[in-house]
Design a protein around this motif. Structure first.
Motif, PDB file in Angstrom:
ATOM      1  N   GLY A   1      -1.733  88.966 -21.466  1.00 39.18           N
ATOM      2  CA  GLY A   1      -2.047  90.219 -22.132  1.00 39.18           C
ATOM      3  C   GLY A   1      -0.839  90.930 -22.699  1.00 39.18           C
ATOM      4  O   GLY A   1      -0.891  92.117 -22.982  1.00 39.18           O
ATOM      5  N   GLY A   2       0.264  90.230 -22.841  1.00 41.99           N
ATOM      6  CA  GLY A   2       1.481  90.857 -23.344  1.00 41.99           C
ATOM      7  C   GLY A   2       2.332  91.372 -22.213  1.00 41.99           C
ATOM      8  O   GLY A   2       1.872  91.558 -21.096  1.00 41.99           O
ATOM      9  N   GLY A   3       3.589  91.586 -22.509  1.00 39.36           N
ATOM     10  CA  GLY A   3       4.501  92.090 -21.505  1.00 39.36           C
ATOM     11  C   GLY A   3       5.885  92.298 -22.090  1.00 39.36           C
ATOM     12  O   GLY A   3       6.193  91.806 -23.171  1.00 39.36           O
ATOM     13  N   ALA A   4       6.693  93.043 -21.380  1.00 39.26           N
ATOM     14  CA  ALA A   4       8.063  93.323 -21.816  1.00 39.26           C
ATOM     15  C   ALA A   4       8.895  93.642 -20.583  1.00 39.26           C
ATOM     16  O   ALA A   4       8.390  93.710 -19.471  1.00 39.26           O
ATOM     17  CB  ALA A   4       8.087  94.495 -22.796  1.00 39.26           C
TER      18      ALA A   4
ATOM     19  N   GLY B   1      13.123  93.863 -26.844  1.00 30.16           N
ATOM     20  CA  GLY B   1      14.459  93.626 -27.377  1.00 30.16           C
ATOM     21  C   GLY B   1      15.489  93.559 -26.268  1.00 30.16           C
ATOM     22  O   GLY B   1      15.201  93.169 -25.148  1.00 30.16           O
ATOM     23  N   THR B   2      16.691  93.991 -26.571  1.00 32.68           N
ATOM     24  CA  THR B   2      17.799  93.861 -25.625  1.00 32.68           C
ATOM     25  C   THR B   2      18.129  95.170 -24.922  1.00 32.68           C
ATOM     26  O   THR B   2      19.200  95.318 -24.360  1.00 32.68           O
ATOM     27  CB  THR B   2      19.049  93.351 -26.357  1.00 32.68           C
ATOM     28  OG1 THR B   2      19.354  94.281 -27.410  1.00 32.68           O
ATOM     29  CG2 THR B   2      18.838  91.967 -26.926  1.00 32.68           C
ATOM     30  N   GLY B   3      17.213  96.131 -24.930  1.00 27.30           N
ATOM     31  CA  GLY B   3      17.477  97.429 -24.321  1.00 27.30           C
ATOM     32  C   GLY B   3      17.547  97.409 -22.815  1.00 27.30           C
ATOM     33  O   GLY B   3      17.999  98.358 -22.201  1.00 27.30           O
ATOM     34  N   GLY B   4      17.119  96.342 -22.183  1.00 25.64           N
ATOM     35  CA  GLY B   4      17.144  96.266 -20.725  1.00 25.64           C
ATOM     36  C   GLY B   4      15.885  96.843 -20.116  1.00 25.64           C
ATOM     37  O   GLY B   4      15.176  97.626 -20.724  1.00 25.64           O
ATOM     38  N   ALA B   5      15.610  96.433 -18.912  1.00 22.02           N
ATOM     39  CA  ALA B   5      14.420  96.895 -18.201  1.00 22.02           C
ATOM     40  C   ALA B   5      14.677  98.272 -17.594  1.00 22.02           C
ATOM     41  O   ALA B   5      15.795  98.556 -17.163  1.00 22.02           O
ATOM     42  CB  ALA B   5      14.048  95.901 -17.113  1.00 22.02           C
TER      43      ALA B   5
ATOM     44  N   ASP C   1       0.131  98.654 -20.149  1.00 23.50           N
ATOM     45  CA  ASP C   1      -0.295  99.883 -19.472  1.00 23.50           C
ATOM     46  C   ASP C   1       0.666 100.284 -18.349  1.00 23.50           C
ATOM     47  O   ASP C   1       0.314 101.032 -17.442  1.00 23.50           O
ATOM     48  CB  ASP C   1      -1.728  99.754 -18.944  1.00 23.50           C
ATOM     49  CG  ASP C   1      -1.856  98.835 -17.736  1.00 23.50           C
ATOM     50  OD1 ASP C   1      -0.884  98.111 -17.417  1.00 23.50           O
ATOM     51  OD2 ASP C   1      -2.929  98.840 -17.111  1.00 23.50           O
ATOM     52  N   SER C   2       1.906  99.766 -18.381  1.00 19.42           N
ATOM     53  CA  SER C   2       2.973 100.098 -17.426  1.00 19.42           C
ATOM     54  C   SER C   2       2.705  99.614 -16.004  1.00 19.42           C
ATOM     55  O   SER C   2       3.120 100.245 -15.040  1.00 19.42           O
ATOM     56  CB  SER C   2       3.265 101.602 -17.423  1.00 19.42           C
ATOM     57  OG  SER C   2       3.761 102.001 -18.674  1.00 19.42           O
ATOM     58  N   THR C   3       2.023  98.501 -15.876  1.00 19.23           N
ATOM     59  CA  THR C   3       1.831  97.873 -14.572  1.00 19.23           C
ATOM     60  C   THR C   3       2.940  96.853 -14.367  1.00 19.23           C
ATOM     61  O   THR C   3       3.194  96.026 -15.245  1.00 19.23           O
ATOM     62  CB  THR C   3       0.458  97.174 -14.486  1.00 19.23           C
ATOM     63  OG1 THR C   3      -0.568  98.151 -14.645  1.00 19.23           O
ATOM     64  CG2 THR C   3       0.277  96.464 -13.144  1.00 19.23           C
TER      65      THR C   3
ATOM     66  N   ARG D   1      11.744  95.274  -3.072  1.00 21.61           N
ATOM     67  CA  ARG D   1      11.954  96.690  -3.402  1.00 21.61           C
ATOM     68  C   ARG D   1      12.385  96.797  -4.853  1.00 21.61           C
ATOM     69  O   ARG D   1      12.990  95.886  -5.412  1.00 21.61           O
ATOM     70  CB  ARG D   1      13.016  97.308  -2.506  1.00 21.61           C
ATOM     71  CG  ARG D   1      12.615  97.410  -1.063  1.00 21.61           C
ATOM     72  CD  ARG D   1      13.626  98.295  -0.338  1.00 21.61           C
ATOM     73  NE  ARG D   1      13.210  98.816   0.918  1.00 21.61           N
ATOM     74  CZ  ARG D   1      12.187  99.635   1.152  1.00 21.61           C
ATOM     75  NH1 ARG D   1      11.419 100.021   0.193  1.00 21.61           N
ATOM     76  NH2 ARG D   1      11.925 100.075   2.355  1.00 21.61           N
ATOM     77  N   PHE D   2      12.079  97.961  -5.428  1.00 21.91           N
ATOM     78  CA  PHE D   2      12.382  98.194  -6.837  1.00 21.91           C
ATOM     79  C   PHE D   2      13.016  99.560  -7.001  1.00 21.91           C
ATOM     80  O   PHE D   2      12.734 100.489  -6.247  1.00 21.91           O
ATOM     81  CB  PHE D   2      11.100  98.133  -7.676  1.00 21.91           C
ATOM     82  CG  PHE D   2      10.439  96.787  -7.598  1.00 21.91           C
ATOM     83  CD1 PHE D   2      10.773  95.798  -8.490  1.00 21.91           C
ATOM     84  CD2 PHE D   2       9.516  96.512  -6.609  1.00 21.91           C
ATOM     85  CE1 PHE D   2      10.192  94.543  -8.408  1.00 21.91           C
ATOM     86  CE2 PHE D   2       8.923  95.270  -6.515  1.00 21.91           C
ATOM     87  CZ  PHE D   2       9.264  94.286  -7.418  1.00 21.91           C
ATOM     88  N   LEU D   3      13.871  99.658  -7.983  1.00 29.69           N
ATOM     89  CA  LEU D   3      14.488 100.918  -8.358  1.00 29.69           C
ATOM     90  C   LEU D   3      14.119 101.164  -9.809  1.00 29.69           C
ATOM     91  O   LEU D   3      14.387 100.328 -10.676  1.00 29.69           O
ATOM     92  CB  LEU D   3      16.014 100.850  -8.212  1.00 29.69           C
ATOM     93  CG  LEU D   3      16.789 102.064  -8.692  1.00 29.69           C
ATOM     94  CD1 LEU D   3      16.505 103.265  -7.793  1.00 29.69           C
ATOM     95  CD2 LEU D   3      18.268 101.763  -8.730  1.00 29.69           C
ATOM     96  N   ALA D   4      13.467 102.298 -10.069  1.00 30.80           N
ATOM     97  CA  ALA D   4      13.064 102.654 -11.429  1.00 30.80           C
ATOM     98  C   ALA D   4      13.976 103.746 -11.958  1.00 30.80           C
ATOM     99  O   ALA D   4      14.367 104.652 -11.225  1.00 30.80           O
ATOM    100  CB  ALA D   4      11.618 103.127 -11.450  1.00 30.80           C
ATOM    101  N   ILE D   5      14.331 103.641 -13.216  1.00 31.69           N
ATOM    102  CA  ILE D   5      15.163 104.644 -13.867  1.00 31.69           C
ATOM    103  C   ILE D   5      14.274 105.382 -14.859  1.00 31.69           C
ATOM    104  O   ILE D   5      13.820 104.816 -15.840  1.00 31.69           O
ATOM    105  CB  ILE D   5      16.358 103.985 -14.570  1.00 31.69           C
ATOM    106  CG1 ILE D   5      17.155 103.172 -13.548  1.00 31.69           C
ATOM    107  CG2 ILE D   5      17.222 105.039 -15.262  1.00 31.69           C
ATOM    108  CD1 ILE D   5      18.123 102.209 -14.156  1.00 31.69           C
ATOM    109  N   LEU D   6      14.005 106.640 -14.555  1.00 33.70           N
ATOM    110  CA  LEU D   6      13.073 107.427 -15.348  1.00 33.70           C
ATOM    111  C   LEU D   6      13.794 108.588 -16.012  1.00 33.70           C
ATOM    112  O   LEU D   6      14.630 109.236 -15.390  1.00 33.70           O
ATOM    113  CB  LEU D   6      11.956 107.984 -14.459  1.00 33.70           C
ATOM    114  CG  LEU D   6      11.263 106.998 -13.518  1.00 33.70           C
ATOM    115  CD1 LEU D   6      10.332 107.739 -12.586  1.00 33.70           C
ATOM    116  CD2 LEU D   6      10.517 105.961 -14.314  1.00 33.70           C
TER     117      LEU D   6
END
Length: 108
Positions: free
Chosen positions: A17-20, A71-75, A37-39, A85-90
């Protein structure tokens, strides 16, 4: 799609279904990515004699604040080496001087 490196014509379909914003787990056994949908999704990846074999994608969690980047903007997130575990940058707000918020979470 995952491709061999250096560049080759060999590709393996990972999402339907697409992804990035893909991020590999530290040991290369899993690939994480964001759906439209940001899952945040995890796909097990097995190395085979013929290349790679992606497993079944599993949704981990949804966070509407995680922007899908191409693109190359990074996750906008990082995974620990074991993928637990995950670290999100908001960024909060639209102004240039918006605060940056770090959010941590464990895998369900």
């Amino acid at each position: 799609l995952v491709r061999t490196f250096p560049a080759s014509t060999t590709k393996w379909q990972v999402s339907t279904g697409g992804g990035a914003s893909p991020v590999w787990r530290g040991d290369g056994r899993e690939l994480f990515y964001l759906t439209p949908d940001s899952t945040l999704v995890a796909v097990p990846i097995a190395a085979t004699a013929g290349g790679l074999e992606p497993g079944t994608a599993r949704p981990l969690f949804r966070n509407r604040d995680l922007p899908m980047r191409t693109g190359t903007g990074g996750a906008p997130y990082a995974a620990t080496a074991d993928g637990q575990r995950f670290l999100a940058i908001l960024t909060v707000g639209e102004a240039e001087s918006s605060p940056i918020v770090l959010q941590t979470g464990a895998r369900p």
